[in-house]
Design a protein around this motif. Structure first.
Motif, PDB file in Angstrom:
ATOM      1  N   LEU A  62     -71.144 -81.850  56.282  1.00 17.03           N
ATOM      2  CA  LEU A  62     -70.193 -80.624  55.609  1.00 17.03           C
ATOM      3  C   LEU A  62     -69.693 -81.556  54.245  1.00 17.03           C
ATOM      4  N   LYS A  63     -69.461 -82.710  54.237  1.00 11.47           N
ATOM      5  CA  LYS A  63     -68.965 -83.116  52.899  1.00 11.47           C
ATOM      6  C   LYS A  63     -69.499 -82.940  51.754  1.00 11.47           C
ATOM      7  N   GLN A  64     -71.091 -82.395  51.734  1.00 13.12           N
ATOM      8  CA  GLN A  64     -71.499 -82.250  50.662  1.00 13.12           C
ATOM      9  C   GLN A  64     -71.553 -80.736  50.136  1.00 13.12           C
ATOM     10  N   PHE A  65     -70.543 -79.980  50.949  1.00  6.92           N
ATOM     11  CA  PHE A  65     -70.476 -78.493  50.752  1.00  6.92           C
ATOM     12  C   PHE A  65     -69.458 -78.576  49.375  1.00  6.92           C
ATOM     13  N   PRO A  66     -69.717 -77.739  48.489  1.00  8.88           N
ATOM     14  CA  PRO A  66     -68.768 -77.324  47.165  1.00  8.88           C
ATOM     15  C   PRO A  66     -67.523 -76.720  47.998  1.00  8.88           C
ATOM     16  N   THR A  67     -66.528 -77.059  47.564  1.00  7.15           N
ATOM     17  CA  THR A  67     -65.075 -76.371  48.069  1.00  7.15           C
ATOM     18  C   THR A  67     -64.101 -76.142  47.232  1.00  7.15           C
ATOM     19  N   GLU A  68     -64.476 -76.033  46.133  1.00  8.83           N
ATOM     20  CA  GLU A  68     -63.584 -75.906  45.094  1.00  8.83           C
ATOM     21  C   GLU A  68     -63.831 -75.098  43.849  1.00  8.83           C
ATOM     22  N   GLY A  69     -62.938 -74.336  43.222  1.00  7.95           N
ATOM     23  CA  GLY A  69     -63.567 -73.118  42.258  1.00  7.95           C
ATOM     24  C   GLY A  69     -62.088 -72.578  41.857  1.00  7.95           C
ATOM     25  N   LEU A 495     -80.998 -72.313  52.201  1.00  2.69           N
ATOM     26  CA  LEU A 495     -81.044 -71.868  50.615  1.00  2.69           C
ATOM     27  C   LEU A 495     -81.170 -70.450  50.644  1.00  2.69           C
ATOM     28  N   ALA A 496     -82.199 -70.151  51.389  1.00  2.00           N
ATOM     29  CA  ALA A 496     -82.311 -68.582  51.421  1.00  2.00           C
ATOM     30  C   ALA A 496     -81.356 -67.674  51.832  1.00  2.00           C
ATOM     31  N   ALA A 497     -80.579 -68.332  52.838  1.00  2.00           N
ATOM     32  CA  ALA A 497     -79.533 -67.554  53.404  1.00  2.00           C
ATOM     33  C   ALA A 497     -78.412 -67.291  52.461  1.00  2.00           C
ATOM     34  N   VAL A 498     -78.162 -68.247  51.557  1.00  2.00           N
ATOM     35  CA  VAL A 498     -76.960 -68.155  50.473  1.00  2.00           C
ATOM     36  C   VAL A 498     -77.629 -67.143  49.670  1.00  2.00           C
ATOM     37  N   ASP A 542     -76.665 -76.789  48.275  1.00  2.00           N
ATOM     38  CA  ASP A 542     -77.519 -76.769  47.016  1.00  2.00           C
ATOM     39  C   ASP A 542     -77.187 -75.100  46.542  1.00  2.00           C
ATOM     40  N   GLY A 543     -77.648 -73.986  47.478  1.00  2.00           N
ATOM     41  CA  GLY A 543     -77.435 -72.791  47.394  1.00  2.00           C
ATOM     42  C   GLY A 543     -75.940 -72.491  46.873  1.00  2.00           C
ATOM     43  N   CYS A 544     -74.854 -72.937  47.471  1.00  2.00           N
ATOM     44  CA  CYS A 544     -73.418 -72.402  47.169  1.00  2.00           C
ATOM     45  C   CYS A 544     -73.156 -72.945  45.868  1.00  2.00           C
ATOM     46  N   ARG A 545     -73.717 -74.154  45.560  1.00  2.00           N
ATOM     47  CA  ARG A 545     -73.527 -74.703  44.031  1.00  2.00           C
ATOM     48  C   ARG A 545     -74.051 -73.709  43.160  1.00  2.00           C
ATOM     49  N   GLU A 546     -75.398 -73.433  43.137  1.00  2.00           N
ATOM     50  CA  GLU A 546     -76.310 -72.567  42.345  1.00  2.00           C
ATOM     51  C   GLU A 546     -75.735 -71.293  41.959  1.00  2.00           C
ATOM     52  N   PHE A 547     -75.049 -70.743  43.131  1.00  2.00           N
ATOM     53  CA  PHE A 547     -74.582 -69.354  43.129  1.00  2.00           C
ATOM     54  C   PHE A 547     -73.057 -69.076  42.812  1.00  2.00           C
ATOM     55  N   ASN A 548     -72.619 -70.477  42.782  1.00  2.00           N
ATOM     56  CA  ASN A 548     -71.033 -70.480  42.404  1.00  2.00           C
ATOM     57  C   ASN A 548     -70.371 -70.063  43.493  1.00  2.00           C
ATOM     58  N   THR A 549     -70.534 -70.282  44.833  1.00  2.00           N
ATOM     59  CA  THR A 549     -69.719 -69.526  45.838  1.00  2.00           C
ATOM     60  C   THR A 549     -69.191 -70.711  46.681  1.00  2.00           C
ATOM     61  N   VAL A 639     -87.307 -70.558  47.364  1.00  2.49           N
ATOM     62  CA  VAL A 639     -86.374 -69.660  46.603  1.00  2.49           C
ATOM     63  C   VAL A 639     -86.638 -69.978  44.985  1.00  2.49           C
ATOM     64  N   ASN A 640     -86.690 -68.907  44.326  1.00  2.00           N
ATOM     65  CA  ASN A 640     -86.625 -69.284  42.624  1.00  2.00           C
ATOM     66  C   ASN A 640     -85.230 -69.087  42.317  1.00  2.00           C
ATOM     67  N   ILE A 641     -84.293 -70.199  42.224  1.00  3.80           N
ATOM     68  CA  ILE A 641     -82.935 -69.929  41.819  1.00  3.80           C
ATOM     69  C   ILE A 641     -82.746 -69.429  40.570  1.00  3.80           C
TER      70      ILE A 641
END
Length: 778
Positions: A62-69, A495-498, A542-549, A639-641
């Protein structure tokens, strides 16, 4: 007062195992305490060191998840996440699982899952405004699955309807992989009502600790440990581990809590969810860097003869723990009594960082708070160096190995038959039998009704005194995960779920901003299970970082396995559900999925039909491959980001400009099913012309992936829309047809005008709308 008496002899291996602990973990407990624990303390460690509470197998991942914005106000670690949605409004949201309780007692398991997630929301000082749910079941030809399915839906509707929160969206999948182990993931959304966000860290030495809400009984005993073990034939004996909820009492509880928070007399608050008193005391102590002393003799009970072990592990519902300001206790007690609820001073904040439990004048338990809720076991496991054999076998599948659809036993009008077969597949079919049982309009903020769009839309009522731009703003929410994709390729599936969650929000005109996730997996102690978990988490991150979520929190539910007739454990499909929220600045700039007007042009945004050379569009892992050919094989769509971001931005822009009249993403069943669903929703036919290509017809019609969204645009906007598309998407879009009238069929034809599919909208509607009812009546 006497101190805790050490147990003279260690517990037996059987006693240790009965608490969900491993022998090595028991040795660690003895080392930390400097003695053997007593029975109550052993139970406390058992629930707090369960996977459900301490995430001992998943924390490193879970530590790899982006959590700030810039919009994140509260991230992981509190009862729920909080995000800034503009106009001075703060949105609170979270998702939680109640899988195992729902397997053995479907109604109460699901009902209390809803109650628990609602408490997570209003514990922060927010009023719940909506609920969603992500559900997975076995196949409805199994009588036990029918019982579980009906019970879960009834439980969700009962609690949500009685509490008065609209259930506005979600998703349901049916697959034999979930036979006996359903997934019941409940998500809730709320709006902050208090000026300050209420957090859980206790503070102020000498401040009173108040127990508020309902009474404590023996229901829900050991629920956290129960949720962290595989299901067996003996799981029926664990019915006491399933809580019993009272939505009417919780309705009073939310009003009392919000009133109490607004006084400023509440320093901290914590829901008594999994692990009850044990969890709430230890987490409040750890989060505040202090200790808590609690006297069980002060706790209101509903049963006689309870012992400390039962108090500490009870998961009776509708209970909270507060830290109040010293001297204002009676002020808080009066509020709860006015709402007909219990409120008693049961303890105080102490300087030593321990949890001390008193009972009948003696110390029943005394444990370092960090040992229970912070410095808990951690297992950093090795990830398989290469994909397991089942995945490699599946990836060897080739599309060219498929026979044409007539060889699958479909004669006469084969493509019509395939279309109707897919529309009646329960995962694709209408879920109206489910959502018609939910009150989705209570509170009068639901803008888009269930089934009307790819995501739920809610009005954000303006803050008091604000008559400006916030008066027409809203939020959208969705839950998403294709478990077959994750099973076949956990990274791409995660990745597809995000990507799909963001796409669904974009299809209603919302800007995706944040995620809560629910990770449902089998045993992490098995190499394949841990590989699935690790790879899926990597894909989500990776998905959450790419979609800024960024991820604001969520839930991990492992050991979702049943034991087959041979005694072998059978895990569910790995199912990392993504709950995503988005913002809408103007509710006049939204759209649903149903076609609105005859004559509108139909566009396919994303990978054009006939283009599948890069693996982003494929029959692999598709619903068509599973339903028509009985195969679960191949790679899921890649997934083609970059294309996803462009397509989604184009869709949102077209909606906000008023050009797009309907938008629907292409998910299970591919382009053909998306077209059918939009036709059914609007009761309008269409003529679709496929490109001149050598690609096989089933791939053109039913392949999945490709960042694809089908939109309709009025002819008056065609020129400006296409100019925008040429600049934004280059050649990654196409005009594929025109919306017809209500009395015309949906026709999909080749470039030589050969009709492949020609179905009346009413015929498609009958297959799609009533499939669940037919399955339940079979």
């Amino acid at each position: 007062m006497s101190t805790t008496a050490p147990t003279p002899i260690p517990f037996s291996a059987e006693e240790i195992s009965s608490e969900g602990l491993k022998p090595g973990e028991y040795d660690e407990i003895v080392q930390r305490l400097g003695r053997h624990p007593n029975r109550s303390e052993l139970g406390m460690f058992g629930v707090m060191w369960s996977e459900h509470c301490c995430y001992k197998n998943s924390r490193p991942l879970l530590k790899q998840f982006p959590t700030e914005g810039p919009r994140i106000l509260v991230g992981p670690g509190e009862n729920a996440g909080v995000v800034d949605v503009g106009h001075g409004q703060r949105l609170v949201f979270k998702i939680e699982s109640h899988n195992h309780p729902s397997a053995v007692e479907p109604f109460q398991g699901a009902a209390t899952g809803v109650g628990g997630i609602l408490r997570d929301i209003f514990t922060m000082g927010a009023r719940p405004i909506a609920a969603l749910n992500a559900l997975r079941f076995g196949t409805l030809d199994d009588p036990n699955t029918r019982r579980i399915f009906s019970g879960v839906v009834s439980g969700i509707s009962h609690y949500g309807n009685c509490f008065g929160v609209p259930t506005v969206g979600g998703e349901i999948y049916f697959d034999g992989a979930y036979a006996g182990n359903p997934l019941v993931n409940a998500m809730a959304i709320g709006l902050m009502e208090t000026e300050e966000i209420v957090k859980s860290g206790a503070s102020g030495i000498g401040n009173p600790v108040l127990y508020v809400g309902s009474t404590t009984g023996r229901d829900g005993m050991g629920g956290a440990s129960f949720a962290s073990a595989e299901l067996t034939d003996e799981s029926e004996a664990d019915r006491p581990a399933v809580q019993v909820g009272d939505p009417f009492l919780e309705k009073s509880l939310v009003e009392a809590c919000l009133e109490a928070f607004k006084t400023g007399a509440v320093v901290a608050a914590q829901d008594m969810g999994a692990a009850g008193i044990t969890c709430s005391t230890s987490e409040m102590a750890v989060n505040g860097g202090v200790g808590i002393e609690l006297d069980l003799d002060k706790v209101p009970v509903r049963e006689t003869g309870m012992v400390p072990y039962e108090y500490l592990l009870s998961e009776s519902q509708e209970r909270m723990l507060f830290v109040g300001e010293k001297g204002r206790e009676q002020e808080l007690i009066d509020i709860f009594e006015r709402w007909g609820l219990h409120a008693v001073v049961a303890g105080e904040v102490i300087p030593d960082p321990i949890v001390r439990i008193l009972f009948q004048g003696e110390v029943a338990a005394e444990v370092p708070a960090s040992a229970l809720a912070d410095n808990t076991p951690l297992y950093e496991r090795e990830v398989l160096a290469e994909p397991p054999a089942y995945a490699q076998t599946a990836w060897a599948w080739q599309e060219s190995s498929l026979p044409d659809c007539t060889a699958a036993g479909l004669d006469g009008q084969p493509w019509n038959d395939v279309m109707l077969a897919l529309l009646s597949t329960l995962t694709i079919a209408s879920k109206q039998w489910v959502y018609n049982q939910y009150d989705h309009q209570v509170q009068n903020n639901t803008i888009m009704l269930p089934g009307g769009a790819d995501a739920a839309i809610l009005r954000l009522r303006p803050l008091e005194g604000d008559t400006g731009s916030s008066s027409n703003s809203g939020v959208a929410a969705t839950t998403d995960c294709n478990p077959r994709y994750v099973y076949l390729n956990p990274y791409e599936g995660g990745l597809a779920a995000v990507a799909e969650a963001a796409r669904n929000l974009s299809c209603v005109g919302a800007e995706p901003i944040a995620v809560t996730d629910n990770l449902n997996f089998g045993s992490p102690e098995k190499p394949v299970g841990y590989w699935q978990l690790a790879e899926a988490c990597r894909g989500l991150a990776d998905g959450c970082r790419e979609f800024n979520t960024p991820v604001t929190g969520g839930n991990v539910s492992l050991y979702n396995e049943t034991v087959d007739a041979d005694g072998d454990p059978q895990p569910i499909y790995p199912t990392p559900v993504v709950g995503m929220v988005g913002v809408i600045d103007d509710l006049d700039q939204i759209c649903g999925q149903s076609w609105q007007n005859s004559g509108d042009q139909i566009y396919l945004l994303g990978t054009p039909l006939g283009d599948s050379t890069d693996g982003t569009v494929t029959l692999g892992a598709s619903e068509y491959l599973k339903v028509i050919h009985g195969q679960v094989a191949g790679h899921p769509p890649k997934v083609n980001i970059a294309l996803e971001l462009k397509v989604q931005a184009a869709c949102r822009h077209g909606i906000r400009q008023g050009w797009i009249t309907a938008a629907h993403d292409c998910a299970e069943g591919g382009v053909a099913i998306a077209l059918a669903e939009s036709a059914i929703g609007g009761n309008l036919g269409a003529t679709i012309t496929l490109p001149d290509t050598e690609q096989r017809y089933d791939a053109l019609l039913f392949a999945e992936g490709g960042a694809r969204i089908i939109v309709t645009v009025a002819p008056v906007h065609r020129a400006v829309w296409e100019t925008y598309l040429n600049a934004q998407l280059n050649d990654q879009w196409s005009v594929i047809g025109t919306v017809a009238t209500a009395n015309t069929p949906l026709t999909i034809q080749t470039s030589q005008s050969e009709s492949l599919i020609n179905l009346a909208v009413a015929t498609m509607n009958d297959s799609w709308r009533y499939a669940i009812e037919r399955a339940l009546d079979a």
